[in-house]
Scaffold this motif. Structure first.
Motif, PDB file in Angstrom:
ATOM      1  N   MET A  37       0.933  -1.114  -0.063  1.00 36.05           N
ATOM      2  CA  MET A  37       0.152   0.207   0.086  1.00 36.05           C
ATOM      3  C   MET A  37       0.939   1.176   0.170  1.00 36.05           C
ATOM      4  O   MET A  37       1.935   1.153   0.710  1.00 36.05           O
ATOM      5  CB  MET A  37      -0.952   0.015   1.201  1.00 36.05           C
ATOM      6  N   TYR A  38       0.396   2.366  -0.810  1.00 34.51           N
ATOM      7  CA  TYR A  38       1.002   3.490  -0.639  1.00 34.51           C
ATOM      8  C   TYR A  38       0.134   4.448  -0.357  1.00 34.51           C
ATOM      9  O   TYR A  38      -0.974   4.531  -0.529  1.00 34.51           O
ATOM     10  CB  TYR A  38       1.525   3.724  -2.253  1.00 34.51           C
ATOM     11  N   ILE A  39       0.915   5.784   0.109  1.00 34.67           N
ATOM     12  CA  ILE A  39       0.224   7.115   0.689  1.00 34.67           C
ATOM     13  C   ILE A  39       0.558   8.046  -0.403  1.00 34.67           C
ATOM     14  O   ILE A  39       1.723   8.298  -0.625  1.00 34.67           O
ATOM     15  CB  ILE A  39       0.401   7.372   1.985  1.00 34.67           C
TER      16      ILE A  39
ATOM     17  N   VAL B  68       4.596  10.299  -3.378  1.00 36.47           N
ATOM     18  CA  VAL B  68       3.983   8.956  -3.255  1.00 36.47           C
ATOM     19  C   VAL B  68       4.841   8.194  -2.463  1.00 36.47           C
ATOM     20  O   VAL B  68       6.142   7.694  -2.987  1.00 36.47           O
ATOM     21  CB  VAL B  68       3.701   8.342  -4.334  1.00 36.47           C
ATOM     22  N   LEU B  69       4.816   7.560  -1.331  1.00 33.64           N
ATOM     23  CA  LEU B  69       5.503   6.804  -0.409  1.00 33.64           C
ATOM     24  C   LEU B  69       4.954   5.446   0.273  1.00 33.64           C
ATOM     25  O   LEU B  69       3.636   5.322   0.258  1.00 33.64           O
ATOM     26  CB  LEU B  69       6.100   7.550   0.684  1.00 33.64           C
ATOM     27  N   PRO B  70       5.784   4.566   0.411  1.00 31.39           N
ATOM     28  CA  PRO B  70       4.972   3.222   0.902  1.00 31.39           C
ATOM     29  C   PRO B  70       4.568   3.832   2.369  1.00 31.39           C
ATOM     30  O   PRO B  70       4.886   4.590   3.020  1.00 31.39           O
ATOM     31  CB  PRO B  70       6.250   2.353   1.156  1.00 31.39           C
ATOM     32  N   MET B  71       3.279   3.142   2.637  1.00 28.45           N
ATOM     33  CA  MET B  71       2.607   3.285   3.865  1.00 28.45           C
ATOM     34  C   MET B  71       3.589   2.712   5.150  1.00 28.45           C
ATOM     35  O   MET B  71       3.643   3.252   6.172  1.00 28.45           O
ATOM     36  CB  MET B  71       1.196   2.742   4.116  1.00 28.45           C
ATOM     37  N   GLU B  72       4.185   1.746   4.981  1.00 35.25           N
ATOM     38  CA  GLU B  72       5.037   0.948   6.005  1.00 35.25           C
ATOM     39  C   GLU B  72       6.173   1.872   6.344  1.00 35.25           C
ATOM     40  O   GLU B  72       6.764   2.520   5.398  1.00 35.25           O
ATOM     41  CB  GLU B  72       5.379  -0.333   5.651  1.00 35.25           C
ATOM     42  N   GLY B  73       6.489   2.008   7.696  1.00 34.79           N
ATOM     43  CA  GLY B  73       7.498   2.667   8.213  1.00 34.79           C
ATOM     44  C   GLY B  73       7.477   4.353   7.843  1.00 34.79           C
ATOM     45  O   GLY B  73       8.592   5.019   7.795  1.00 34.79           O
TER      46      GLY B  73
END
Length: 290
Positions: free
Chosen positions: A1-3, A68-73
């Motif tokens: 998932m991405y934010i 746009v970045l990965p949600m994790e971490g």
């Protein structure tokens, strides 16, 4: 998932609900959340968009930064920041040079060095050489009359600190400046180059070793090892090519109003927002700012 995060200048908020919803619909995102009305919003998507950079370019024309970045971490445990043209609005060496009457020459060298057109170590030696015989007192004069903080810097440092984060200022500039900037903004530590001084005057030399792009990467690794965290836990920010290694190796590397050569190397580019943009990309809302 991405934010997906969209943000604009806090001084002139111009992010419309229509623009956010149009992109959310185009990318099949979840419900949009406003981190600051008119200023920053986010939504979740399932995969990295294939047309990201085309959309990014269109958004830039509207005064909007798109990340746009990965949600994790997503939220980071450490801030690693450059100083000149990042935490402050000026280049300290250019301001010293202006006082010495060699401002245009030094500014030209600085611009080329920050865009990666010149060897950093050679460029700093050449510029500092032009400052020979300036009185040591000129440093405090420049600090008090010429240096302005980048908007949002103190909020960034203090908000991350309040949430358990560590902050380090690592500059290719000079300790005489980083010490004061770090103290006033609340950084936990600072590293920079040291101007050689003799008989209360600048000698025109920099004490070795020179802190350049490799040293910034070393600082990333040394500090994270000491804190017991990883590169992925770090948010790094800078504007010039001497920052490229620390930005590319940190969990999130941000080119803030970056030189063209640096922007080409970074996936997170902030050209319209200020330093509070680094909080929005981590998911902090304006109500959470310190």
């Amino acid at each position: 998932m991405y934010i997906v995060t969209l943000l604009t200048s806090p001084a002139k908020p111009s992010l419309s609900r229509e623009a956010v919803e149009a992109l959310r619909n185009a990318w099949g995102g979840g419900d949009a959340q406003w981190l600051a009305v008119g200023e920053a919003a986010e939504f979740v998507i399932g995969e990295m968009p294939s047309n990201l950079w085309d959309v990014w370019g269109a958004m830039q024309g509207e005064g909007v930064d798109l990340i746009v970045l990965p949600m994790e971490g997503r939220k980071k445990k450490m801030l690693l920041a450059d100083m000149d043209s990042t935490m402050i609005q000026q280049e300290c060496i250019d301001e010293l040079a202006a006082e010495a009457g060699v401002g245009p020459r030094v500014a030209e060298i600085t611009a080329k060095a920050m865009n990666g057109e010149l060897d950093f170590e050679g460029a700093i030696d050449e510029r500092v050489g032009l400052l020979k015989d300036l009185p040591e007192s000129i440093i405090d004069h420049v600090l008090n009359t010429r240096i302005e903080f980048m908007p949002g810097g103190k909020v960034l440092v203090q908000t991350m600190k309040a949430n358990g984060g560590y902050s380090a200022l690592v500059s290719g500039g000079f300790t005489a400046f980083t010490a004061k900037v770090a103290s006033e903004l609340g950084f936990d530590e600072n590293r920079a180059n040291t101007l050689e001084i003799a008989d209360d005057k600048l000698t025109g030399k920099v004490i070795r070793p020179i802190l350049g792009r490799e040293a910034k990467l070393e600082a990333l690794d040394e500090i994270t090892a000491r804190l017991g965290i990883t590169r992925e836990d770090v948010l790094a920010v800078g504007d010039g090519m001497n920052d490229v290694l620390m930005l590319k190796n940190a969990g999130t590397g941000v080119a803030l109003h970056g030189k063209p050569a640096l922007q080409e190397q970074c996936d997170v580019r902030i050209n319209h927002g200020d330093l509070t943009a680094l909080l929005y990309v981590q998911g902090y809302s304006k109500a959470e700012f310190i």
